[in-house]
Design an enzyme around this catalytic site. Sequence first.
Site, mmCIF file in Angstrom:
data_model
loop_
_atom_site.group_PDB
_atom_site.id
_atom_site.type_symbol
_atom_site.label_atom_id
_atom_site.label_comp_id
_atom_site.label_asym_id
_atom_site.label_seq_id
_atom_site.Cartn_x
_atom_site.Cartn_y
_atom_site.Cartn_z
ATOM 1 N N TYR A 1 30.215 -135.027 100.345
ATOM 2 C CA TYR A 1 29.757 -134.263 101.098
ATOM 3 C C TYR A 1 28.059 -134.165 101.268
ATOM 4 O O TYR A 1 27.181 -133.594 101.800
ATOM 5 C CB TYR A 1 30.170 -132.958 101.151
ATOM 6 N N LYS B 1 40.882 -138.243 90.960
ATOM 7 C CA LYS B 1 41.313 -139.609 91.102
ATOM 8 C C LYS B 1 40.723 -140.533 90.341
ATOM 9 O O LYS B 1 39.885 -141.652 90.604
ATOM 10 C CB LYS B 1 41.197 -140.060 92.714
ATOM 11 N N ASP C 1 46.794 -137.487 94.429
ATOM 12 C CA ASP C 1 48.175 -138.020 95.594
ATOM 13 C C ASP C 1 49.390 -137.376 94.897
ATOM 14 O O ASP C 1 50.235 -136.706 95.807
ATOM 15 C CB ASP C 1 48.144 -139.512 95.637
ATOM 16 N N ASP D 1 38.671 -129.705 100.030
ATOM 17 C CA ASP D 1 38.745 -129.478 101.301
ATOM 18 C C ASP D 1 40.017 -130.074 101.942
ATOM 19 O O ASP D 1 40.605 -129.087 102.690
ATOM 20 C CB ASP D 1 37.650 -130.291 101.848
#
Length: 336
Positions: free
Chosen positions: A124, A171, A204, A228
């Site tokens: 972002y 991740k 995930d 988000d």
Amino acid sequence: MAHRITLIPGDGIGPEVSAAVVRIIEAAGVAIEWEEHDAGIVAFERTGSTLPQSLLDSVIRNRVALKGPVTTPVGEGFTSVNVGLRKALDLYANLRPVTNLPGVPSRFQGVDMIIVRENTEDLYAGLENEIVPGVVAGLKVITAVASERIARFAFKHATENGRRKVTAIHKANIMKQADGLFLRCARAVAKEYPDIQYDEKIVDNACMQLVMRPEQFDVLLLPNLYGDIVSDLAAGLVGGLGVVPGANLGENSAVFEAVHGSAPDIAGQDLANPTALLLSALTMLRYIGERSSADVIFGAVSRVLAAGTTLTRDLGGSATTTQFTDAVVREIAAHR
Ligand code: NAI
């Protein structure tokens, strides 16, 4: 004495849900002087800026704002006003409690989690570059300062609110450096809070676990982008975006807003569910010390939802925004 609070109605369904919330707060007798400010395209047309300095000055002065959603054009046009506001005021913590509400139809019961999303960096940062035609690079920025700060916020919030576990979502198997740094910071802070359990999940797998066994989650700690996405997923577990509140918190100011966006598909039709912004406003009332009024309003909205006769379309009913708001106002009057 009346509280002075900045009101940013936003656009799309923003003005409708903001008006509903202002009416409900008034009905509960809380004295608030609203300082109303435009943002986004509405502000641009009037002032030439999507995030006018007068709006920022108002929030800095009042320290508290209630905000409706603001549209961001997709793939072109001006940058996000929402991201701009969070960065300008250093509202580094985005807090999103996700819980079942009485009477709200949902796929799961027993969901009671708090999403803590880092709000100032990650992808972002908006640092994108076309290196050569057809090749674009976007920079993912993760800093130790921001990661430690949000991890500390999550553990402190967990401690102060009787929570037992913080799960960091990442991740780092792929983004070994960026998400690796985020995790190292979370682990270091976790050591300062031995009474709070700490674990980690790859994003995930976390998504799969969330839609299989959401009740296993307590406090979730995430960098900006995963936060988000996972917020909307989590909203879907408890009845959708119409019922999930949020807060953007910094050291000096706080902006309370729902998770949802401007919902252009239903804007201007008196169809939006104001519950998400209303619950955000209740967090705001507690934040400014109006705890008992917040409890009164929560009782009223809970009874309207539980009765199930005046639900908006997103919850399977046929009530308009106005009818739902009327019902909450009547409930408040009946119990004052
Ligand atoms: P959205 O959250 O506006 O809408 C997604 C779906 O949920 C739509 O079907 C909508 O009708 C429904 N929905 C959302 N809020 C609802 C409510 N209160 N009551 C009933 N139904 C509701 O997400 P979308 O369509 O992806 O984004 C639209 C715009 O909003 C975009 O420009 C986006 O950038 C902006 N946005 C702004 C945010 C903010 O101001 N904080 C947050 C998220 C998106």
